[in-house]
Design a protein around this motif. Structure first.
Motif, PDB file in Angstrom:
ATOM      1  N   MET A   1      -4.437  -0.429 -11.659  1.00 20.74           N
ATOM      2  CA  MET A   1      -4.685   0.963 -11.151  1.00 20.74           C
ATOM      3  C   MET A   1      -3.501   1.124 -10.035  1.00 20.74           C
ATOM      4  SD  MET A   1      -7.891   3.102  -9.804  1.00 20.74           S
ATOM      5  CE  MET A   1      -8.840   1.698  -9.879  1.00 20.74           C
ATOM      6  N   GLU A   2      -2.979   2.042  -9.785  1.00 23.77           N
ATOM      7  CA  GLU A   2      -2.184   2.218  -8.551  1.00 23.77           C
ATOM      8  C   GLU A   2      -2.817   2.897  -7.544  1.00 23.77           C
ATOM      9  OE1 GLU A   2       2.047   2.847 -10.701  1.00 23.77           O
ATOM     10  OE2 GLU A   2       1.328   4.600  -9.793  1.00 23.77           O
ATOM     11  N   LYS A   3      -2.583   2.485  -6.408  1.00 25.84           N
ATOM     12  CA  LYS A   3      -3.158   2.964  -4.973  1.00 25.84           C
ATOM     13  C   LYS A   3      -2.097   3.278  -4.071  1.00 25.84           C
ATOM     14  CE  LYS A   3      -6.207   2.897  -1.320  1.00 25.84           C
ATOM     15  NZ  LYS A   3      -6.792   3.901  -1.120  1.00 25.84           N
ATOM     16  N   LYS A   4      -1.919   4.504  -3.588  1.00 28.17           N
ATOM     17  CA  LYS A   4      -0.997   5.189  -2.703  1.00 28.17           C
ATOM     18  C   LYS A   4      -1.246   4.802  -1.362  1.00 28.17           C
ATOM     19  CE  LYS A   4       1.373   8.471  -5.442  1.00 28.17           C
ATOM     20  NZ  LYS A   4       1.643   9.653  -5.659  1.00 28.17           N
ATOM     21  N   LEU A   5      -0.687   3.960  -0.242  1.00 27.77           N
ATOM     22  CA  LEU A   5      -0.855   3.742   1.145  1.00 27.77           C
ATOM     23  C   LEU A   5      -0.116   4.775   1.616  1.00 27.77           C
ATOM     24  CD1 LEU A   5      -0.530  -0.176   1.081  1.00 27.77           C
ATOM     25  CD2 LEU A   5      -2.453   1.208   0.783  1.00 27.77           C
ATOM     26  N   THR A   6      -0.722   5.451   2.690  1.00 30.18           N
ATOM     27  CA  THR A   6       0.029   6.499   3.562  1.00 30.18           C
ATOM     28  C   THR A   6       0.025   5.988   4.758  1.00 30.18           C
ATOM     29  OG1 THR A   6      -2.160   7.587   4.102  1.00 30.18           O
ATOM     30  CG2 THR A   6      -1.201   8.303   2.003  1.00 30.18           C
ATOM     31  N   MET A   7       1.245   7.008   5.651  1.00 35.21           N
ATOM     32  CA  MET A   7       1.205   6.723   6.914  1.00 35.21           C
ATOM     33  C   MET A   7      -0.123   6.958   7.808  1.00 35.21           C
ATOM     34  SD  MET A   7       3.410   5.815   9.433  1.00 35.21           S
ATOM     35  CE  MET A   7       4.951   5.897   9.098  1.00 35.21           C
ATOM     36  N   LYS A  24       6.534  -7.268   3.822  1.00 33.63           N
ATOM     37  CA  LYS A  24       6.410  -7.593   2.542  1.00 33.63           C
ATOM     38  C   LYS A  24       7.327  -7.091   1.579  1.00 33.63           C
ATOM     39  CE  LYS A  24       2.702 -10.265   2.491  1.00 33.63           C
ATOM     40  NZ  LYS A  24       2.461 -11.575   2.091  1.00 33.63           N
ATOM     41  N   GLU A  25       7.955  -7.659   0.532  1.00 32.18           N
ATOM     42  CA  GLU A  25       8.846  -7.174  -0.387  1.00 32.18           C
ATOM     43  C   GLU A  25       8.367  -6.615  -1.802  1.00 32.18           C
ATOM     44  OE1 GLU A  25      12.105  -6.450   0.425  1.00 32.18           O
ATOM     45  OE2 GLU A  25      11.394  -7.386   2.526  1.00 32.18           O
ATOM     46  N   GLU A  26       9.045  -5.847  -2.461  1.00 32.27           N
ATOM     47  CA  GLU A  26       8.442  -5.452  -3.683  1.00 32.27           C
ATOM     48  C   GLU A  26       8.071  -6.587  -4.481  1.00 32.27           C
ATOM     49  OE1 GLU A  26      11.068  -2.365  -5.389  1.00 32.27           O
ATOM     50  OE2 GLU A  26      10.516  -0.953  -3.882  1.00 32.27           O
ATOM     51  N   GLY A  27       7.035  -6.544  -5.266  1.00 31.85           N
ATOM     52  CA  GLY A  27       6.587  -7.848  -6.175  1.00 31.85           C
ATOM     53  C   GLY A  27       5.685  -8.967  -5.379  1.00 31.85           C
ATOM     54  N   LYS A  58       5.956  -0.575  -5.132  1.00 33.12           N
ATOM     55  CA  LYS A  58       7.046   0.262  -4.485  1.00 33.12           C
ATOM     56  C   LYS A  58       7.042   0.303  -3.145  1.00 33.12           C
ATOM     57  CE  LYS A  58      10.474   3.050  -5.644  1.00 33.12           C
ATOM     58  NZ  LYS A  58      11.920   2.413  -5.747  1.00 33.12           N
ATOM     59  N   GLN A  59       8.097   0.361  -2.612  1.00 36.17           N
ATOM     60  CA  GLN A  59       8.410   0.933  -1.141  1.00 36.17           C
ATOM     61  C   GLN A  59       8.933   2.125  -1.091  1.00 36.17           C
ATOM     62  OE1 GLN A  59      10.940  -2.085   0.470  1.00 36.17           O
ATOM     63  NE2 GLN A  59       9.402  -3.592   0.949  1.00 36.17           N
ATOM     64  N   LEU A  60       8.293   3.172  -0.619  1.00 33.10           N
ATOM     65  CA  LEU A  60       8.879   4.585  -0.959  1.00 33.10           C
ATOM     66  C   LEU A  60       9.884   5.070   0.361  1.00 33.10           C
ATOM     67  CD1 LEU A  60       5.435   6.115  -1.949  1.00 33.10           C
ATOM     68  CD2 LEU A  60       7.376   5.231  -3.483  1.00 33.10           C
ATOM     69  N   PHE A  61       9.816   4.122   1.507  1.00 30.59           N
ATOM     70  CA  PHE A  61      10.875   4.503   2.560  1.00 30.59           C
ATOM     71  C   PHE A  61      11.551   3.455   2.707  1.00 30.59           C
ATOM     72  CE2 PHE A  61       7.661   7.945   2.731  1.00 30.59           C
ATOM     73  CZ  PHE A  61       8.717   9.070   3.200  1.00 30.59           C
ATOM     74  N   ASP A  62      12.750   3.683   3.419  1.00 30.29           N
ATOM     75  CA  ASP A  62      13.461   2.403   3.842  1.00 30.29           C
ATOM     76  C   ASP A  62      13.196   2.107   5.334  1.00 30.29           C
ATOM     77  OD1 ASP A  62      14.914   1.949   1.412  1.00 30.29           O
ATOM     78  OD2 ASP A  62      16.413   3.584   1.895  1.00 30.29           O
ATOM     79  N   ILE A  75       3.131   1.979  -2.865  1.00 29.63           N
ATOM     80  CA  ILE A  75       2.258   1.832  -3.926  1.00 29.63           C
ATOM     81  C   ILE A  75       2.117   0.446  -4.444  1.00 29.63           C
ATOM     82  CG2 ILE A  75       2.018   2.446  -6.317  1.00 29.63           C
ATOM     83  CD1 ILE A  75       4.243   4.865  -5.908  1.00 29.63           C
ATOM     84  N   LEU A  76       0.709   0.266  -4.225  1.00 28.17           N
ATOM     85  CA  LEU A  76       0.234  -1.150  -4.439  1.00 28.17           C
ATOM     86  C   LEU A  76      -0.365  -0.880  -6.133  1.00 28.17           C
ATOM     87  CD1 LEU A  76      -1.784  -2.450  -1.521  1.00 28.17           C
ATOM     88  CD2 LEU A  76       0.457  -2.867  -2.161  1.00 28.17           C
ATOM     89  N   GLU A  77      -0.049  -2.064  -6.574  1.00 26.23           N
ATOM     90  CA  GLU A  77      -0.920  -2.304  -8.071  1.00 26.23           C
ATOM     91  C   GLU A  77      -2.087  -3.077  -7.660  1.00 26.23           C
ATOM     92  OE1 GLU A  77      -1.499  -1.518 -12.048  1.00 26.23           O
ATOM     93  OE2 GLU A  77       0.292  -0.598 -10.948  1.00 26.23           O
TER      94      GLU A  77
END
Length: 79
Positions: A1-7, A24-27, A58-62, A75-77
């Motif tokens: 399941m995906e979980k979005k982490l917000t600011m 942390k890096e993707e993966g 997934k990192q949604l911002f740089d 986004i965390l799995e």
């Protein structure tokens, strides 16, 4: 399941923050309570911790991007 982490909103008047660094890096596997990224607000840098266990999908911002409060940052799995 995906979980979005917000600011997060760290102060009542906070409208946005600068994403300074990904810790942390993707993966990468992430544990709840583990620092995930750093944000800067009013020249103070805060480490933001993961709220759940999972894998950083997934990192949604740089780094260096300004992010509005409550906007999805990653986004965390999760299991």
């Amino acid at each position: 399941m995906e979980k979005k982490l917000t600011m997060p909103r760290l102060r009542p008047e906070m409208e946005n923050g600068v994403l300074c660094a990904w810790l942390k890096e993707e993966g990468d596997t992430v544990t709840a309570g583990e620092p995930l990224y750093e944000i800067e607000t009013d020249k103070v840098v805060n480490q933001i911790e993961a709220t759940v266990d999972g894998v950083l999908k997934k990192q949604l911002f740089d780094e260096g991007d300004t992010v509005d409060v409550e906007a999805p940052v990653a986004i965390l799995e999760t299991k």
